[in-house]
Motif scaffolding. Structure first.
Motif, PDB file in Angstrom:
ATOM      1  N   ALA A  48       0.831  -1.211   0.000  1.00 20.50           N
ATOM      2  CA  ALA A  48       0.000   0.000   0.000  1.00 20.50           C
ATOM      3  C   ALA A  48       0.861   1.256   0.000  1.00 20.50           C
ATOM      4  O   ALA A  48       0.571   2.229  -0.709  1.00 20.50           O
ATOM      5  CB  ALA A  48      -0.918  -0.003   1.223  1.00 20.50           C
ATOM      6  N   VAL A  49       1.948   1.248   0.767  1.00 22.27           N
ATOM      7  CA  VAL A  49       2.851   2.399   0.773  1.00 22.27           C
ATOM      8  C   VAL A  49       3.482   2.586  -0.596  1.00 22.27           C
ATOM      9  O   VAL A  49       3.565   3.706  -1.123  1.00 22.27           O
ATOM     10  CB  VAL A  49       3.934   2.225   1.857  1.00 22.27           C
ATOM     11  N   ALA A  50       3.930   1.482  -1.196  1.00 25.13           N
ATOM     12  CA  ALA A  50       4.544   1.568  -2.517  1.00 25.13           C
ATOM     13  C   ALA A  50       3.559   2.115  -3.547  1.00 25.13           C
ATOM     14  O   ALA A  50       3.923   2.944  -4.401  1.00 25.13           O
ATOM     15  CB  ALA A  50       5.045   0.189  -2.948  1.00 25.13           C
ATOM     16  N   THR A  51       2.309   1.674  -3.480  1.00 25.44           N
ATOM     17  CA  THR A  51       1.288   2.146  -4.419  1.00 25.44           C
ATOM     18  C   THR A  51       1.058   3.648  -4.269  1.00 25.44           C
ATOM     19  O   THR A  51       0.962   4.382  -5.265  1.00 25.44           O
ATOM     20  CB  THR A  51      -0.029   1.387  -4.192  1.00 25.44           C
ATOM     21  N   ARG A  52       0.972   4.125  -3.029  1.00 21.97           N
ATOM     22  CA  ARG A  52       0.771   5.560  -2.809  1.00 21.97           C
ATOM     23  C   ARG A  52       1.952   6.360  -3.350  1.00 21.97           C
ATOM     24  O   ARG A  52       1.784   7.409  -3.973  1.00 21.97           O
ATOM     25  CB  ARG A  52       0.583   5.840  -1.318  1.00 21.97           C
ATOM     26  N   LEU A  53       3.160   5.890  -3.082  1.00 18.92           N
ATOM     27  CA  LEU A  53       4.342   6.625  -3.533  1.00 18.92           C
ATOM     28  C   LEU A  53       4.429   6.645  -5.058  1.00 18.92           C
ATOM     29  O   LEU A  53       4.746   7.674  -5.668  1.00 18.92           O
ATOM     30  CB  LEU A  53       5.603   6.009  -2.929  1.00 18.92           C
ATOM     31  N   ARG A  54       4.144   5.520  -5.687  1.00 13.98           N
ATOM     32  CA  ARG A  54       4.180   5.484  -7.151  1.00 13.98           C
ATOM     33  C   ARG A  54       3.111   6.393  -7.747  1.00 13.98           C
ATOM     34  O   ARG A  54       3.322   7.034  -8.778  1.00 13.98           O
ATOM     35  CB  ARG A  54       3.981   4.045  -7.625  1.00 13.98           C
ATOM     36  N   GLY A  55       1.949   6.456  -7.077  1.00 14.63           N
ATOM     37  CA  GLY A  55       0.890   7.321  -7.564  1.00 14.63           C
ATOM     38  C   GLY A  55       1.256   8.794  -7.497  1.00 14.63           C
ATOM     39  O   GLY A  55       0.630   9.617  -8.163  1.00 14.63           O
ATOM     40  N   ARG A  56       2.257   9.122  -6.701  1.00 14.72           N
ATOM     41  CA  ARG A  56       2.710  10.507  -6.582  1.00 14.72           C
ATOM     42  C   ARG A  56       4.049  10.740  -7.266  1.00 14.72           C
ATOM     43  O   ARG A  56       4.759  11.699  -6.975  1.00 14.72           O
ATOM     44  CB  ARG A  56       2.774  10.903  -5.110  1.00 14.72           C
ATOM     45  N   GLY A  57       4.380   9.838  -8.186  1.00 17.58           N
ATOM     46  CA  GLY A  57       5.560  10.036  -9.008  1.00 17.58           C
ATOM     47  C   GLY A  57       6.869   9.640  -8.353  1.00 17.58           C
ATOM     48  O   GLY A  57       7.937   9.926  -8.900  1.00 17.58           O
ATOM     49  N   GLN A  58       6.814   8.990  -7.171  1.00 22.95           N
ATOM     50  CA  GLN A  58       8.039   8.545  -6.511  1.00 22.95           C
ATOM     51  C   GLN A  58       8.462   7.191  -7.079  1.00 22.95           C
ATOM     52  O   GLN A  58       7.631   6.326  -7.356  1.00 22.95           O
ATOM     53  CB  GLN A  58       7.811   8.406  -4.997  1.00 22.95           C
ATOM     54  N   SER A  59       9.750   7.012  -7.243  1.00 25.34           N
ATOM     55  CA  SER A  59      10.275   5.767  -7.797  1.00 25.34           C
ATOM     56  C   SER A  59      10.438   4.732  -6.674  1.00 25.34           C
ATOM     57  O   SER A  59      11.202   4.948  -5.726  1.00 25.34           O
ATOM     58  CB  SER A  59      11.627   6.020  -8.474  1.00 25.34           C
ATOM     59  N   VAL A  60       9.665   3.649  -6.764  1.00 25.93           N
ATOM     60  CA  VAL A  60       9.767   2.547  -5.808  1.00 25.93           C
ATOM     61  C   VAL A  60       9.884   1.263  -6.615  1.00 25.93           C
ATOM     62  O   VAL A  60       8.935   0.843  -7.276  1.00 25.93           O
ATOM     63  CB  VAL A  60       8.540   2.485  -4.872  1.00 25.93           C
ATOM     64  N   SER A  61      11.032   0.627  -6.554  1.00 25.99           N
ATOM     65  CA  SER A  61      11.284  -0.560  -7.373  1.00 25.99           C
ATOM     66  C   SER A  61      10.909  -1.831  -6.610  1.00 25.99           C
ATOM     67  O   SER A  61      10.672  -1.819  -5.394  1.00 25.99           O
ATOM     68  CB  SER A  61      12.764  -0.619  -7.754  1.00 25.99           C
ATOM     69  N   THR A  62      10.885  -2.945  -7.367  1.00 26.83           N
ATOM     70  CA  THR A  62      10.658  -4.243  -6.728  1.00 26.83           C
ATOM     71  C   THR A  62      11.755  -4.537  -5.721  1.00 26.83           C
ATOM     72  O   THR A  62      11.500  -5.088  -4.638  1.00 26.83           O
ATOM     73  CB  THR A  62      10.615  -5.345  -7.799  1.00 26.83           C
ATOM     74  N   ALA A  63      12.970  -4.122  -6.041  1.00 28.34           N
ATOM     75  CA  ALA A  63      14.085  -4.331  -5.102  1.00 28.34           C
ATOM     76  C   ALA A  63      13.851  -3.557  -3.808  1.00 28.34           C
ATOM     77  O   ALA A  63      14.185  -4.045  -2.711  1.00 28.34           O
ATOM     78  CB  ALA A  63      15.387  -3.883  -5.750  1.00 28.34           C
ATOM     79  N   ASP A  64      13.256  -2.351  -3.908  1.00 26.07           N
ATOM     80  CA  ASP A  64      12.938  -1.581  -2.704  1.00 26.07           C
ATOM     81  C   ASP A  64      11.934  -2.322  -1.827  1.00 26.07           C
ATOM     82  O   ASP A  64      12.055  -2.347  -0.591  1.00 26.07           O
ATOM     83  CB  ASP A  64      12.370  -0.215  -3.083  1.00 26.07           C
TER      84      ASP A  64
END
Length: 756
Positions: free
Chosen positions: A282-298
């Motif tokens: 859920a955190v990753a989804t929110r960050l990606r929705g705001r243009g933040q880069s969150v990779s699978t490795a993260d």
């Protein structure tokens, strides 16, 4: 059979599971739950089939106090599970606490208050013993992520330690004695069948002691306690309202129960491991929705770190803080300027790292409750629905209003009343901003909002119609403003926009008392100027000649004259705020003499004393002379000007004069400009007085400064453009930089205490 008491922490999934298992196992005759006893006859309404979270909203108001409070329920609230599980097994369910409006609860906006907030010593010792940051992390460590085996014993030990041997306050003692009365009556009525009691853990030891106390002599058979009733003449009530996870979250300011409600909802529904995995996503989804880069490795790193922290801390599964700390370690590479909120149970401060903001939001969740359509609502809800429909405001989009049209003025009043009540979804983009503002139109944007229904239900505590409720809120805010005239002015202008100028007589008394206690002339002058404008001019808003506004004008003039005469001190920069206050006082004497108890002669006498007082600041002395001059008092301005000593006081004295008597100075017969020209020309040191002189002439608008320049040219028999004298050939950027430098130096001198 003695009662089975379960002490819980509000909104704890582990406690909710324990309560559900206990009720299912014992099949009790009675389930008694900490909650307001005055809604026992409305439990069917509570169980209509709402979408949680919801809350019982209670309100109370009498002549001496007002009270608002909420008792929220979510799916994992132990109290909610007790009510629903008790009903399911055929038990009689009763809420056994005092009503939320009762004086024992009068100091709380939320009836649930964790013991850790009031008796923190034991909790702090436990935090040190278990090496955790705060009581929330301690609770997770001891309760939420541990196996359920032995949970009831752990809870009893924990709450006994927190309660300790200290005596409870009077309010808790009253509540505990009342709840114990319900327990004794239920045990007596149940016979051999069990009774289950669910209360806040802090209260369990006291209720247990009170109910186990042996009967004395021929004590009568325990009877059901009476439910207290509101005092005669008071207004009280309770309604169900939709609630939200955001309002329930400690990180948003809710101080009872558990933080991060979305995390505990998942923990309740899915278990610890699924909750941890789901929230990382859920955190990753929110960050990606705001243009933040969150990779699978993260994500892999965050999960690995969370699991590693859980093992290091002795948790069988990752707890909430393990997840949060793991996410921060994996996703934040910058230095953090402030402590993480979960390390000290604090709301997010401005400037928090964007990743941390999104993490807190993800764990808070965006769930909003919804009431069953058959839920009773206060009259205000129906009145507002009817008003919006009647006025054509029951829609979304932009609304343009012309306040000179009766229909649009009605719409404006309704919208401003909704804003005064704090109902979301109504935003004014433009419109009049003061009593003297010539703007006669407004632009609004209407939007749907999840919190609108809850806000309307809660606002129903103030009245059954939109007008009555808004008037009650405004009256309350006037009382809260006290001796702060700036706040009072804001409320009075809001009342004008709401079309409410006939507040109760006691409100006029509060206004008068507040003005009489004002300590600074500047804010009081602002209030006077605004109210005078409304009283004189505003026939559109309906405030012209309003008796309530006349009360403000009269009290403010009297107080300002008293404050002005009490100001003493040597040379200092001219105070524009107090000069504006004297201008407003002069205008009231000119335009509203019929509402004043302080007459013109009294005011002129005060100004004469100030003008002659050499201990008064120069700007105030100049204003005092200008005050009298503008009202036609006898006095020689040239002589007064010649009597001002030195370049260090001339500019400030002129600021006061120009603020109050600009028109008189410009009159061709006054001779002030000619004498002033001679004084400035003959100054041995001109530069020290230049900043104050520049400030003084700032009271003249450009057109009048050009007129002064033209007269100076004519006095010297010079030809040329007066406008050219007002222009500079210097680089505008250089001037702007110089102004910034001056402001910086001024702030530095003030901060270091180096101003004279």
């Amino acid at each position: 059979m003695p009662a089975h008491l379960i002490g819980v922490r509000h909104h704890s999934p582990a406690c909710a599971r324990l309560v559900g298992r206990t009720i299912e196992s014992l099949r009790p005759a009675y389930v008694l739950v900490e909650g307001p006893a005055d809604i026992n006859d409305r439990l069917d309404e509570l169980l209509l089939g709402h979408e949680l979270p919801i809350a019982v909203f209670s309100h109370y108001r009498d002549e001496d106090r007002s009270h608002l409070s909420w008792a929220p329920f979510c799916e994992y609230s132990p109290e909610w599970v007790a009510i629903t599980a008790g009903r399911s097994c055929g038990a009689e369910v009763r809420l056994i606490d005092l009503p939320a409006w009762h004086p024992a609860l009068a100091g709380r906006r939320n009836r649930y208050a964790d013991a850790e907030q009031r008796y923190a010593d034991a909790a702090e010792r436990l935090c040190r013993a278990f090496a955790v940051d705060n009581v929330d992390a301690l609770w997770d460590r001891l309760v939420e992520v541990e196996p359920d085996d032995g949970l009831e014993e752990r809870l009893a030990t924990y709450f006994d330690l927190v309660r300790g041997d200290s005596a409870a306050g009077e309010e808790d003692t009253a509540r505990e004695e009342y709840m114990a009365g319900w327990v004794r009556a239920a045990v007596a009525d149940a016979g051999d069948r069990p009774v289950v009691v669910v209360t806040g853990g802090f209260h369990r030891p006291a209720i247990l002691a009170l109910t186990e106390r042996p009967a004395v002599g021929d004590s009568p058979e325990p009877s059901w306690p009476e439910v207290p009733r509101p005092l005669e003449g008071s207004v009280a009530g309770s309604y169900l309202v939709p609630y939200s996870f955001r309002r329930l979250d400690a990180f948003s300011g809710y101080r009872s129960g558990m933080p991060s409600p979305e995390y505990y909802q998942r923990l309740w529904a899915q278990g610890a491991k699924a909750a941890a995995d789901g929230l990382v996503e859920a955190v990753a989804t929110r960050l990606r929705g705001r243009g933040q880069s969150v990779s699978t490795a993260d994500l892999i790193a965050a999960r690995t770190l969370s699991e590693g922290l859980a093992r290091l801390r002795g948790h069988p599964h990752p707890a909430r803080t393990d997840i949060l700390d793991g996410l921060v370690s994996a996703l934040v590479s910058d230095d953090l300027d402030q402590p993480l909120p979960w390390t000290r149970r604090a709301s997010l401060a401005p400037g928090a790292h964007p990743v941390v903001v999104e993490m807190v939001a993800a764990l808070s969740g965006d769930r909003v409750g919804r009431l069953h359509p058959g839920t009773p609502a206060p009259p205000l809800v129906h009145d507002v629905d009817a008003e919006l429909l009647r006025l054509g405001l029951d829609r979304e989009g932009e609304v343009d209003l012309d306040l000179t049209l009766a229909g649009d003025l009605d719409r404006s009043h309704a919208l401003h009343r909704l804003v005064a009540l704090g109902v979301p979804g109504f935003e004014r983009r433009s419109g009049p901003s003061s009593g003297a503002d010539p703007v006669l139109d407004e632009q609004w944007v209407l939007t749907a909002h999840d919190a609108r229904v809850a806000a309307l239900i809660e606002a129903g505590a103030y009245g059954g119609t939109l007008r009555d409720a808004a008037a009650a809120v405004l009256a309350e805010r006037i009382a809260e403003a006290g001796t702060e005239p700036g706040r009072l002015a804001g409320v009075l202008f809001a009342a004008a926009l709401c079309g409410i100028t006939d507040l109760p007589e006691r409100i006029a008394e509060l206004i008068a008392a507040g003005i009489a206690g004002a300590r600074e002339p500047g804010p009081l002058g602002e209030a006077l100027a605004m109210v005078l404008g409304l009283w004189r001019h505003d026939r559109v808003l309906g405030t012209a000649n309003s008796p309530m506004y006349a009360t403000v004008i009269d009290g403010a003039v009297t107080r300002l004259l008293w404050l002005a005469e009490g100001i003493h001190g040597g040379p200092a920069p001219a105070d524009r705020a107090r000069l504006h206050a004297l201008t407003a006082t002069r205008d009231a004497l000119l335009h509203a003499p019929e509402v004043l108890t302080t007459g013109r002669d009294v005011a002129l006498d005060v100004m004469a004393r100030i003008g002659a007082d050499r201990t008064a600041p120069p700007d105030l002395r100049g204003a005092a002379f200008g005050f009298g001059w503008s009202l036609g008092a006898s006095g020689d301005p040239v002589r007064a000007l010649r009597g001002v000593a030195g370049a260090d006081t001339l500019g400030d004295w002129l600021s006061g004069l120009f603020a109050l008597a600009r028109d008189e100075v410009l009159a061709g017969t006054s001779g002030v400009l000619e004498v002033l020209d001679d004084l400035i020309t003959s100054m041995p040191e001109f530069l020290p007085g230049l900043p104050a002189l520049r400030q003084a002439f700032g009271y003249f608008p450009p057109r009048e400064r050009q007129l002064i320049a033209q007269r100076l040219l004519e006095r010297r028999d010079l030809t040329g453009s007066a406008r050219a004298l007002l222009r500079t050939t210097a680089d505008p950027l250089l001037i702007a930089e110089a102004q910034l430098l001056e402001e910086k130096v001024s702030r530095l001198l003030t901060r270091e205490g180096l101003r004279p």
